[in-house]
Design an enzyme around this catalytic site. Structure first.
Site, PDB file in Angstrom:
ATOM      1  N   GLU A  90      50.775  62.838  48.944  1.00 33.83           N
ATOM      2  CA  GLU A  90      52.104  63.276  48.489  1.00 33.83           C
ATOM      3  C   GLU A  90      52.887  62.028  48.110  1.00 33.83           C
ATOM      4  O   GLU A  90      53.110  61.147  48.941  1.00 33.83           O
ATOM      5  CB  GLU A  90      52.825  64.053  49.588  1.00 33.83           C
ATOM      6  CG  GLU A  90      52.284  65.464  49.741  1.00 33.83           C
ATOM      7  CD  GLU A  90      53.082  66.328  50.734  1.00 33.83           C
ATOM      8  OE1 GLU A  90      52.687  67.492  50.927  1.00 33.83           O
ATOM      9  OE2 GLU A  90      54.070  65.842  51.305  1.00 33.83           O
ATOM     10  N   GLU A 103      65.524  64.892  54.104  1.00 34.53           N
ATOM     11  CA  GLU A 103      64.839  63.743  54.701  1.00 34.53           C
ATOM     12  C   GLU A 103      65.657  63.128  55.821  1.00 34.53           C
ATOM     13  O   GLU A 103      66.883  63.052  55.743  1.00 34.53           O
ATOM     14  CB  GLU A 103      64.583  62.651  53.651  1.00 34.53           C
ATOM     15  CG  GLU A 103      64.060  63.126  52.321  1.00 34.53           C
ATOM     16  CD  GLU A 103      62.676  63.747  52.385  1.00 34.53           C
ATOM     17  OE1 GLU A 103      62.019  63.658  53.442  1.00 34.53           O
ATOM     18  OE2 GLU A 103      62.271  64.343  51.375  1.00 34.53           O
TER      19      GLU A 103
END
Lengths: 416, 277
Positions: free
Chosen positions: B45, B56
């Site tokens: 990824e 995040e």
């Protein structure tokens, strides 16, 4: 009047704007909130709206006056009326939404309140509402805004809220919103995020507008009672757009009422693509369509879609996005998006203080500056929404005034 | 479904490391990505940095800040993908605004087309729930790329059903509530999520909080078909950057942690009961 389900669902989007662009972990909470919004706010289940109206009256101090500004009226040759949201408890319109959402969170059985704030007005209102309704509360605020808005930081803390400074990026509202979303993603099962403007994923833009609609309802009634008819023009400053949508909401259907959303033109409308900086916060006037903080709307962004750092002398307007419904109404031609620069806003700040004895928030000063700057004939009956009072902005106003050669500045020597 | 991604799940558990492309700079990042493959990555990824990464935690957020400061753009990202000397499938992890801005009246199709041309095999877009994903999903179907959806601990059964039916490639199973970030233990929520998904015939890759080989082993033994590891690897990049370590040394550390994680995953699959596999 309760609206039909299909009508309600359509408010997930305003044209192509709006929507729900959030992590999957938040989607069930957003569905739960949508359900609560429809039941309690739209259908008044368990008498929710009755309780809200009672509390915003007794605790908040509504209705706020619609006051004729005699000296401004003379200056501009029209009847200028001020909707005095600065007289609401806490000193800004923000309490309408904060009280509504904290009460809703209580009805939903949530145990904790989080919010973000730029200028500190929303944080202050949320901290007050949370204290009033006995809910624990944490506020995220960019480090730069913490430094710019110390009185509001103390007000939040005095009301029992924790204030968490956000150091990432430039330390303004954009970063504080991202950080609050992170907290929410972690604590979503027990926590309600009180979004501070008509931004974010559906149902927030419609729900926040509905809590602020009380401004328009009163203005409409007061205009009829005091002036005998609706205004020719309604003027409000727009950062995220909550006071704007609050006072515009009940006039959108009245084509005879011109609506002006006044954005922060900052120091310039141009953009520094290289540094990713827009020296303004005029996303309606100069931005482009994109997706930020849960909604598709107009944004200040570069060609790739990276969000730009925005700027305004008013930290309450310093945001790279705007509410999706406002973006839609501007595209439809119903709302006029205009802007004034930092200097004009500061001049208007001093003008209202000197001419009318009202120290406005720097946000509000933008709306007032438009009266001075515009060449348009706004008609004989003009209403300006005084979104908040300027006490919180005094340090910033002194500092910014000292940097400039304003024609109407007071003797700045006494501040040294 | 993209054949390469499907193949990555065919022979045992898939190890899926994440790095932000261009962290801390373009050249070093290329070497780091190649080190992931040497360490046993089955899929990589590769983050395309967005300025407001709301899903995040601080580790990956900092990586994104470093990458953007180092000059990463959408155009450079595609060059990076073309230049990266790896054979495993690449999944682009980014936020919707970048995909949307690259598009035109065709919607997100131009982004998907360019990504495919560069060598991307699929997408994970954390701020794009099923409700908003139709345009991107259609573009992915048209170009033979996978669109991976994330299943969270809060996802109820109705949503789960829908996400399974929409997701292609694999399901990204979010191990616990919150944002990305390495943790010292594996959450109970992980086991509960995997139990709920046991009946679905789709590869299930678990991410959020996996840090060690032992975590990897337990997650795979609990029924995962793959593990996704980001923050623990990004931590190594950050430490190397902060201490001015030679790029080769940081790459070796990444490779070593990848090997540990991969071996953990494989050990976990041996422990898996037959009815689980």
């Amino acid at each position: 009047m309760p609206e039909s389900n299909s009508k309600r669902r359509s408010e997930r989007k305003f044209g192509d704007y709006g929507g729900q662009y959030v992590p999957e972990a938040l989607m069930p909470a957003i569905e739960e909130l949508t359900d609560a919004y429809e039941r309690y706010v739209l259908d008044n289940e368990d008498g929710f709206m009755d309780e809200f109206r009672e509390r915003i009256r007794d605790f908040g101090g509504r209705p706020t006056p619609l006051q004729r500004a005699d000296n401004l009226s003379e200056r501009y040759g029209s009847d200028v009326y001020l909707k005095r949201e600065d007289l609401l408890h806490g000193g800004a319109h923000k309490l309408n939404n904060a009280l509504g959402q904290v009460l809703l969170a209580k009805y939903m059985g949530k145990e904790r309140i989080i919010a973000e704030t730029g200028a500190g007005q929303h944080g202050t209102a949320t901290a007050m509402a949370a204290a009033h309704l006995d809910m624990p509360c944490e506020i995220y605020m960019g480090r730069r805004d913490v430094n710019r808005q110390r009185p509001n930081v103390f007000r939040m803390r005095i009301n029992g809220a924790a204030v968490n400074p956000v150091d990432i990026g430039r330390g303004t509202l954009k970063e504080a919103i991202s950080e609050t979303m992170r907290d929410w993603a972690t604590t979503v099962e027990t926590t309600h995020y009180v979004i501070g403007s008509v931004v974010g994923p559906a149902p927030f833009p419609a729900m926040v507008r509905d809590f602020h609609r009380v401004i328009a309802e009163e203005t409409r009634r007061q205009a009829e009672e005091q002036y005998g008819r609706l205004p020719d023009a309604v003027v409000a400053c727009a950062g995220g757009g909550s006071n704007t949508m609050g006072i515009f909401s009940d006039f959108v259907g009245d084509e005879g009422v011109s609506l002006y959303a006044v954005e922060a033109g900052g120091s310039s409308l141009s953009v520094d693509e290289e540094r990713g900086v827009a020296p303004n916060s005029a996303s309606l006037s100069t931005g482009s369509e994109g997706v930020l903080h849960g909604a598709r709307t107009k944004l200040l962004q570069d060609g790739d879609g990276q969000i730009m750092e925005s700027h305004s002398v008013s930290s309450g307007l310093d945001y790279a996005g705007v509410g999706p419904e406002l973006a839609y109404l501007v595209d439809e031609g119903r709302v006029n998006a205009v802007n004034v620069d930092d200097d004009a806003a500061l001049e208007a700040f001093h003008r209202l203080s000197q001419d009318e004895g009202i120290i406005p928030a720097l946000e509000t000063a933008h709306a007032l500056a438009f009266l001075e700057e515009t060449d348009e004939d706004l008609g004989e009956f003009v209403v300006v929404n005084v979104s908040g009072r300027g006490d919180k902005d005094l340090e910033a106003a002194i500092e910014e005034t000292e940097k400039r050669d304003l024609p109407n500045a007071p003797d700045m020597g006494v501040f040294e | 479904m993209n054949a390469d991604i499907a193949a990555a799940f065919a022979d045992g558990p898939a190890f899926i490391p994440y790095l932000a492309a261009g962290d801390p700079n373009y050249e070093a990042s290329l070497e780091y990505v190649e080190a992931l493959e040497r360490g046993g990555a089955d899929i990589i990824e590769l983050g395309l940095p967005f300025s407001e990464p709301i899903a995040e935690g601080s580790t990956i957020q900092s990586a994104i800040v470093r990458s953007l400061a180092g000059g990463m753009t959408v155009g450079r990202y595609f060059e990076f993908v073309e230049e990266a000397d790896v054979d495993v499938p690449l999944v682009c992890m980014t936020y919707y605004n970048l995909i949307y801005q690259y598009g035109d009246e065709e919607g997100p199709a131009p982004f998907v087309r360019r990504a495919k041309e560069a060598g991307i095999d699929g997408f994970v877009v954390p701020d794009l729930p099923a409700e908003e994903a139709d345009p991107l999903r259609e573009a992915c179907t048209d170009h033979g790329l996978d669109l991976v959806f994330i299943v969270a601990p809060t996802t109820d059964d109705d949503r789960l059903e829908r996400l399974v039916s929409l997701s292609s490639g694999y399901l990204y199973v979010q191990a616990r509530l919150g944002v990305t970030g390495a943790r010292d233990d594996v959450s109970d929520q992980t086991t509960a999520s995997l139990d709920r998904l046991a009946g679905y015939d789709v590869p299930k890759a678990v991410g959020f909080g996996i840090k060690t080989g032992e975590h990897a082993e337990r997650v795979v033994a609990g029924g995962a078909d793959g593990i996704i590891v980001g923050s623990a690897l990004v931590d190594i990049v950050a430490e190397g950057h902060e201490s001015d370590a030679p790029v080769g040394e940081t790459a070796n550390r990444l490779e070593a942690l990848c090997r540990e994680l991969k071996e953990g995953a494989v050990a976990g699959s041996r422990a898996t009961t037959p009815e689980r596999t």
